[in-house]
Design a protein around this motif. Sequence first.
Motif, mmCIF file in Angstrom:
data_model
loop_
_atom_site.group_PDB
_atom_site.id
_atom_site.type_symbol
_atom_site.label_atom_id
_atom_site.label_comp_id
_atom_site.label_asym_id
_atom_site.label_seq_id
_atom_site.Cartn_x
_atom_site.Cartn_y
_atom_site.Cartn_z
ATOM 1 N N ILE A 88 -48.677 -38.476 -80.734
ATOM 2 C CA ILE A 88 -49.988 -38.488 -81.382
ATOM 3 C C ILE A 88 -50.720 -39.787 -81.071
ATOM 4 C CG2 ILE A 88 -51.175 -38.489 -83.609
ATOM 5 C CD1 ILE A 88 -48.977 -36.678 -84.670
ATOM 6 N N LEU A 89 -50.009 -40.905 -81.160
ATOM 7 C CA LEU A 89 -50.640 -42.197 -80.851
ATOM 8 C C LEU A 89 -51.133 -42.240 -79.403
ATOM 9 C CD1 LEU A 89 -48.257 -44.743 -82.637
ATOM 10 C CD2 LEU A 89 -50.408 -43.772 -83.464
ATOM 11 N N MET A 90 -50.348 -41.694 -78.487
ATOM 12 C CA MET A 90 -50.762 -41.668 -77.079
ATOM 13 C C MET A 90 -52.002 -40.800 -76.912
ATOM 14 S SD MET A 90 -48.560 -40.676 -73.672
ATOM 15 C CE MET A 90 -48.412 -38.946 -74.124
ATOM 16 N N ASN A 91 -52.037 -39.649 -77.615
ATOM 17 C CA ASN A 91 -53.219 -38.792 -77.548
ATOM 18 C C ASN A 91 -54.452 -39.511 -78.080
ATOM 19 O OD1 ASN A 91 -51.226 -35.907 -78.420
ATOM 20 N ND2 ASN A 91 -51.926 -36.554 -76.408
ATOM 21 N N GLN A 92 -54.291 -40.224 -79.182
ATOM 22 C CA GLN A 92 -55.436 -40.939 -79.758
ATOM 23 C C GLN A 92 -55.966 -42.003 -78.809
ATOM 24 O OE1 GLN A 92 -53.789 -42.346 -83.474
ATOM 25 N NE2 GLN A 92 -54.409 -40.521 -84.596
ATOM 26 N N GLU A 93 -55.063 -42.739 -78.184
ATOM 27 C CA GLU A 93 -55.492 -43.776 -77.248
ATOM 28 C C GLU A 93 -56.105 -43.166 -75.997
ATOM 29 O OE1 GLU A 93 -53.631 -47.923 -75.421
ATOM 30 O OE2 GLU A 93 -52.609 -46.848 -77.043
ATOM 31 N N VAL A 146 -69.975 -35.075 -65.348
ATOM 32 C CA VAL A 146 -70.135 -35.179 -66.801
ATOM 33 C C VAL A 146 -69.462 -33.993 -67.481
ATOM 34 C CG1 VAL A 146 -71.801 -35.126 -68.697
ATOM 35 C CG2 VAL A 146 -72.243 -36.565 -66.700
ATOM 36 N N ALA A 147 -69.653 -32.805 -66.924
ATOM 37 C CA ALA A 147 -69.020 -31.611 -67.491
ATOM 38 C C ALA A 147 -67.497 -31.701 -67.405
ATOM 39 C CB ALA A 147 -69.522 -30.369 -66.773
ATOM 40 N N GLN A 148 -66.997 -32.240 -66.292
ATOM 41 C CA GLN A 148 -65.556 -32.403 -66.127
ATOM 42 C C GLN A 148 -65.000 -33.400 -67.144
ATOM 43 O OE1 GLN A 148 -63.363 -30.769 -63.992
ATOM 44 N NE2 GLN A 148 -61.837 -31.839 -65.237
ATOM 45 N N ASP A 149 -65.733 -34.498 -67.360
ATOM 46 C CA ASP A 149 -65.285 -35.493 -68.335
ATOM 47 C C ASP A 149 -65.300 -34.922 -69.748
ATOM 48 O OD1 ASP A 149 -64.905 -37.285 -66.316
ATOM 49 O OD2 ASP A 149 -66.802 -38.344 -66.622
ATOM 50 N N GLN A 150 -66.307 -34.100 -70.062
ATOM 51 C CA GLN A 150 -66.342 -33.453 -71.373
ATOM 52 C C GLN A 150 -65.157 -32.497 -71.537
ATOM 53 O OE1 GLN A 150 -70.304 -31.767 -71.180
ATOM 54 N NE2 GLN A 150 -71.205 -33.473 -72.346
ATOM 55 N N TYR A 151 -64.818 -31.817 -70.454
ATOM 56 C CA TYR A 151 -63.663 -30.918 -70.479
ATOM 57 C C TYR A 151 -62.365 -31.709 -70.698
ATOM 58 C CZ TYR A 151 -60.004 -27.773 -68.855
ATOM 59 O OH TYR A 151 -58.851 -27.028 -68.765
ATOM 60 N N ASN A 152 -62.229 -32.825 -69.972
ATOM 61 C CA ASN A 152 -61.025 -33.650 -70.124
ATOM 62 C C ASN A 152 -60.888 -34.176 -71.548
ATOM 63 O OD1 ASN A 152 -60.450 -33.280 -67.409
ATOM 64 N ND2 ASN A 152 -61.386 -35.210 -66.779
ATOM 65 N N ALA A 160 -57.944 -33.317 -74.274
ATOM 66 C CA ALA A 160 -57.187 -34.367 -74.956
ATOM 67 C C ALA A 160 -57.247 -34.195 -76.477
ATOM 68 C CB ALA A 160 -57.722 -35.744 -74.567
ATOM 69 N N GLN A 161 -58.421 -33.809 -76.982
ATOM 70 C CA GLN A 161 -58.560 -33.560 -78.422
ATOM 71 C C GLN A 161 -57.704 -32.363 -78.853
ATOM 72 O OE1 GLN A 161 -62.816 -33.158 -78.489
ATOM 73 N NE2 GLN A 161 -63.163 -35.321 -79.009
ATOM 74 N N ASN A 162 -57.645 -31.347 -77.997
ATOM 75 C CA ASN A 162 -56.784 -30.195 -78.293
ATOM 76 C C ASN A 162 -55.308 -30.600 -78.322
ATOM 77 O OD1 ASN A 162 -59.020 -28.548 -78.429
ATOM 78 N ND2 ASN A 162 -58.821 -27.801 -76.329
ATOM 79 N N ASN A 163 -54.925 -31.454 -77.384
ATOM 80 C CA ASN A 163 -53.532 -31.944 -77.372
ATOM 81 C C ASN A 163 -53.218 -32.728 -78.641
ATOM 82 O OD1 ASN A 163 -52.895 -30.842 -74.875
ATOM 83 N ND2 ASN A 163 -53.534 -32.664 -73.745
ATOM 84 N N LEU A 164 -54.194 -33.499 -79.109
ATOM 85 C CA LEU A 164 -53.998 -34.256 -80.351
ATOM 86 C C LEU A 164 -53.777 -33.315 -81.528
ATOM 87 C CD1 LEU A 164 -53.983 -36.836 -82.034
ATOM 88 C CD2 LEU A 164 -56.493 -36.723 -82.108
ATOM 89 N N ARG A 165 -54.590 -32.271 -81.603
ATOM 90 C CA ARG A 165 -54.420 -31.306 -82.697
ATOM 91 C C ARG A 165 -53.058 -30.615 -82.611
ATOM 92 N NH1 ARG A 165 -60.127 -30.504 -82.257
ATOM 93 N NH2 ARG A 165 -59.829 -29.069 -80.512
ATOM 94 N N THR A 166 -52.672 -30.259 -81.397
ATOM 95 C CA THR A 166 -51.386 -29.575 -81.218
ATOM 96 C C THR A 166 -50.222 -30.475 -81.618
ATOM 97 O OG1 THR A 166 -52.263 -28.232 -79.408
ATOM 98 C CG2 THR A 166 -49.866 -28.464 -79.534
ATOM 99 N N ASN A 167 -50.244 -31.728 -81.178
ATOM 100 C CA ASN A 167 -49.160 -32.655 -81.512
ATOM 101 C C ASN A 167 -49.162 -33.033 -82.991
ATOM 102 O OD1 ASN A 167 -47.871 -32.936 -78.965
ATOM 103 N ND2 ASN A 167 -49.554 -34.221 -78.267
ATOM 104 N N THR A 168 -50.346 -33.064 -83.601
ATOM 105 C CA THR A 168 -50.420 -33.335 -85.038
ATOM 106 C C THR A 168 -49.796 -32.188 -85.828
ATOM 107 O OG1 THR A 168 -52.453 -34.634 -84.751
ATOM 108 C CG2 THR A 168 -51.963 -33.836 -86.966
#
Length: 436
Positions: A146-151, A191-197, A201-209
């Motif tokens: 979770i900490l890695m996802n947040q960073e 810009v669209a690719q960065d928004q996707y990335n 990452a936010q989805n990974n944070l939710r999953t790991n949380t």
Amino acid sequence: MERKFSFLIFLCMALEIFSQTPNYPAAWTLENCIEYAKENTISINSLRLSKNAAQQDLLQAKDAKYPNLNGTVSQGLFAVNGSDGLHMTGTQSQSIGANSSMTLYHANYIKNNEVSKDLLVQMADLSVQEAQNNITLTITQAFLNILMNQENIISLENVLKTTQTQLKQGDQLYKAGSLSKLNYLQIQSQVAQDQYNLTAAQNNLRTNTVNLKQILQLPSAYDFQIVKPDSIMVDDQLKTLQEVQNLAQNQRPEVKYGELNVENSNTNLKMTKASIQPTLSLTGNISTNYSNGNGNYFNQLGNNFYMPIGLSLGIPIYNNRIYKTQIEKSKIAIEQANLDLLNTKTVLNQQVEQSFINLQNALSQYDSAFKQMDISKQSYDIVNAQMKIGSIDYVQLQQQRLLYIQSVQNYLQAKYTAVLNKQIYEFYAGNPINLK
């Protein structure tokens, strides 16, 4: 009056619901997560119940050296065999009695049984400790994910802000005719690719949380959020492999469990050998009876009082090899327990060695990743500045940008891998998990 009664019922229900609400920590730090899991995880509490059951067996074994006592009271009618056959007389009768026995000698079976049950209690407690150790490492890894996802999210947000700024500049240059439509579309695509990335990452944070939340077995509706430490430092100070292996062998519950298992197997052999030895017991009983029509109730109880006391000696002579088989199987169990202990120690040494290698590799990768990220960041800043004045094209900027993003990803992965492996290695040495 009716309103007061209804209010009291509501208050009692509210208090009952409140009393059933788990006592959650005020802040979910790593330490609080670990302590909560140790106290509330179903699997660990199940092992605690097994320990409680073992303690009850121990209490029973301790009381086996005392005499037992059983009482009987029966009420019935006389049956008389007359000339016309067996028939009921209708005369009431009563019988009162009690019996007791105590083992005087059984080749120390009772004492060894008590020792065995005490060892089983200790082994059950070690099983709880081992389960707590396992869940501690599981929670540590989930927490660090979770900490890695947040960073990672913070770094991706910064990258997105940079590309959004580039898009604004590109829009002005495109309208002024200084930027080709292809390069302008490439900036929009980035810009669209960065928004996707960032979204990924936010989805990974939710999953790991959710993963950590489920490990802690918290309710689905509970809003679970962890508290990030003030800083996460990579410590490269290492104890020697031999030192940590020695500490692990002396402290880990799985090794102590194996040692007690060997001791218990030897105790079970002593108990099995007792089965072929004579058993001397002290036995006694008292009894009296009363029948209607034969005199005063209490006089009959006194006159019919009977109290034999004696010794009973049981000598096993032939038992179809049952006891001999049990003795031989007990000897095999001792050999198996010794092999299990040796295997536990061997596996533990291998785990510590693998942890040591993993930590060394992680620290090396962390140093390399940090240098790579620092150089990539400087290069990206220079190229970005050159892009603003038009001295390089967009393709060169994107190449350096991708290198920078990849270097950040590598750095974060190496950083938290090093932190995790350091915590695991120190945990084998007997040190608690601590990110401070």
